[in-house]
Design an enzyme around this catalytic site. Structure first.
Site, mmCIF file in Angstrom:
data_model
loop_
_atom_site.group_PDB
_atom_site.id
_atom_site.type_symbol
_atom_site.label_atom_id
_atom_site.label_comp_id
_atom_site.label_asym_id
_atom_site.label_seq_id
_atom_site.Cartn_x
_atom_site.Cartn_y
_atom_site.Cartn_z
ATOM 1 N N ASP A 1 0.914 -1.196 0.024
ATOM 2 C CA ASP A 1 0.038 0.180 -0.175
ATOM 3 C C ASP A 1 0.811 1.794 -0.096
ATOM 4 O OD1 ASP A 1 -2.169 1.249 -0.157
ATOM 5 O OD2 ASP A 1 -2.482 1.192 2.227
ATOM 6 N N ASN B 1 -10.751 -2.233 -5.544
ATOM 7 C CA ASN B 1 -10.464 -1.393 -6.224
ATOM 8 C C ASN B 1 -11.320 -0.946 -7.263
ATOM 9 O OD1 ASN B 1 -7.109 -2.453 -4.325
ATOM 10 N ND2 ASN B 1 -8.407 -0.851 -4.004
ATOM 11 N N ASN C 1 0.967 3.840 -2.638
ATOM 12 C CA ASN C 1 1.796 3.845 -4.632
ATOM 13 C C ASN C 1 0.982 5.372 -4.573
ATOM 14 O OD1 ASN C 1 2.917 1.380 -4.451
ATOM 15 N ND2 ASN C 1 1.395 0.683 -5.832
#
Ligand code: IPE
Ligand code: IPE
Ligand code: MG
Length: 221
Positions: free
Chosen positions: A12, A60, A14
């Site tokens: 996590d 996502n 980015n």
């Protein structure tokens, strides 16, 4: 120091990494793919047998079409670029998640790479369109009763031992639907470091922290 047999990572941060540098989010994902490359080799060198990485969750899909399609392209190029290296280094590639959500082209690329790398001794498991609840629901639909082991065998992770260590980067302290069933007795390591900045030093810190844990699994010492 005995290494965890199975390390799982929630990669996590980015987006925040890119934002801090004034770059588009996708550049953060690219840097994240490079970090995965490094960590895969650290794991192998440390004697870890399984590395599972959370690359794309069932939630996502809610992101912009631009980000979703960029991530899918990145995955497809990772598969192409890595094929030789995975085959050459005895690295087995496996995908968990609702793979029918992916394009047919990507599904075919994945199946081909899984087949080509089937003999590998170190396994890279990529969680793609993965959600723990979704995985459990799909398994439950097939379950006709039996033991925990029988149920585990119906999950996407069939044949893969439960994770010993779960790492999450970027300071978030939650599972976000990752390996809900499998995490029952996992040890957790959280760091504020953003995934693209995760390097050797952080990896060693995570392993050193794991080595100090006393795992009782509900028993007494
Ligand atoms: C993790 O980075 C990668 C994926 C979820 C695909 P994020 O994209 O979630 O980065 P942040 O959390 O916005 O920084
Ligand atoms: C979890 O990260 C999913 C992946 C790393 C692929 P998210 O960034 O999607 O999770 P939340 O939204 O912060 O819980
Ligand atoms: Mg995130």
């Amino acid at each position: 120091m005995s290494a965890p047999r199975h390390v799982a990572v929630i990669m996590d941060g980015n987006g925040r990494w890119a934002k801090a540098k004034g770059l588009p989010r996708l550049m953060g994902h690219r840097a994240g793919a490079d970090a995965l490359d490094r960590v895969m080799h650290y794991c192998r060198d440390a004697g870890v047998e399984f590395l599972t990485v959370y690359a794309f969750s069932t939630e996502n899909w809610k992101r912009s079409t631009e980000e979703v399609s960029g991530l899918m392209k990145l995955l497809s190029s990772f598969i192409h670029k890595k094929e030789k290296e995975l085959v050459g280094n005895g690295i087995r590639f496996r995908v968990i998640g609702r793979r029918t959500d992916l394009s047919e082209k990507l599904q075919k690329e994945i199946a081909a790479l899984e087949k080509k790398t089937a003999g590998g001794s170190f396994t890279l498991v990529v969680a793609l369109s993965y959600g723990g609840r979704d995985e459990i629901l799909r398994a439950a639909a097939k379950f006709q009763g039996g033991t925990e082991e029988d149920f585990s065998a119906l999950l996407d992770t069939a044949g893969i031992p439960d994770p010993d260590l779960i790492v999450r980067t970027s300071g978030e302290l939650r599972l976000s639907n990752f390996l809900l069933w499998q995490a029952a007795y996992a040890e957790f390591y959280f760091t504020d470091v953003l995934w693209p900045d995760f390097g050797r030093e952080e990896f060693d810190k995570a392993l050193a922290s794991f080595a100090k844990r006393e795992r009782r699994m509900g028993g007494r010492k």
